[in-house]
Design an enzyme around this catalytic site. Sequence first.
Site, mmCIF file in Angstrom:
data_model
loop_
_atom_site.group_PDB
_atom_site.id
_atom_site.type_symbol
_atom_site.label_atom_id
_atom_site.label_comp_id
_atom_site.label_asym_id
_atom_site.label_seq_id
_atom_site.Cartn_x
_atom_site.Cartn_y
_atom_site.Cartn_z
ATOM 1 N N SER A 95 0.828 -1.200 0.000
ATOM 2 C CA SER A 95 0.000 0.000 0.000
ATOM 3 C C SER A 95 0.868 1.257 0.000
ATOM 4 C CB SER A 95 -0.951 -0.049 1.197
ATOM 5 O OG SER A 95 -1.969 0.932 1.082
ATOM 6 N N ASP A 104 -10.017 -5.203 -4.033
ATOM 7 C CA ASP A 104 -9.335 -4.369 -3.040
ATOM 8 C C ASP A 104 -10.278 -3.232 -2.676
ATOM 9 O OD1 ASP A 104 -7.715 -2.500 -1.679
ATOM 10 O OD2 ASP A 104 -5.928 -3.116 -2.777
ATOM 11 N N HIS A 143 -7.103 -6.118 0.401
ATOM 12 C CA HIS A 143 -6.008 -5.150 0.374
ATOM 13 C C HIS A 143 -4.765 -5.603 1.144
ATOM 14 C CE1 HIS A 143 -3.948 -1.391 -0.014
ATOM 15 N NE2 HIS A 143 -3.880 -1.243 1.301
#
Length: 255
Positions: free
Chosen positions: A94, A195, A225
Amino acid sequence: MGVLAGAEPFGHTGSADTGFLLCHGFTGTPASMRAWGDHLAEAGFTVRCPLLPGHGTRWPDLNRTTWEDWYGAVREALLALLSTCRTVFVGGLSMGGTLTLRLAEEFGDRIAGIVLVNPSVTRLKWDTRLLPVLGRIVPSVPAIANDIKKPGETELAYPRTPVRAAASLAKLWTVVRADLAKVTQPVLLLHSSVDHVVEPVNSQLVLQGVSSTDVTEVVLENSYHVATQDNDAEVIFTRSVEFAQAHAAQPEETA
């Protein structure tokens, strides 16, 4: 308040030849990277995963930091690895992927390759543009954490999203997107087919923007995610070891 149990930075000293820097995500902690780090350590790599400033304590602490603070921490960790290891790779989840891209943009071929897991470089939702204003009024909004498909698995992350820090993250996205063409290293990009935090356009922008000629894209079909703690975690771990072993071998072959 001290660091939350389990949120501590971690490291493993393995081969003097090859190091791997791991970068955790926004509002998250090194806990989301620990299993990945353990796998890399078992494969013989020297591993470092710092705790980013403002993370791993209380969410208001994150509002007192900016992307420059987070980047400074991973940059310092990278320089330390480069001083001890001949070959260094960087991986991130991320926002950790965002920071990884920024390191790749700055350090060029001093980094042997990068591994990106659901990296973020933008957010399409309308409220992103309002973050700087919102941050002066509302300190936090509901959390983005814990987007995991695997039953019983929980991410160690903040229960709220600090708005001023999120506004700074948006500035980092702008900086990173503008310099994507500076990324020339081999890239392994793994992204989840579903996600709920980072939209699919993020991986598309990265793939279209980098100048790397050696790019591998892997779709994670059974994870959300936080894929490093999800059903496809072993895919990430195995592929990253194979990726690093393949590209770490090249300097020896040309020596």
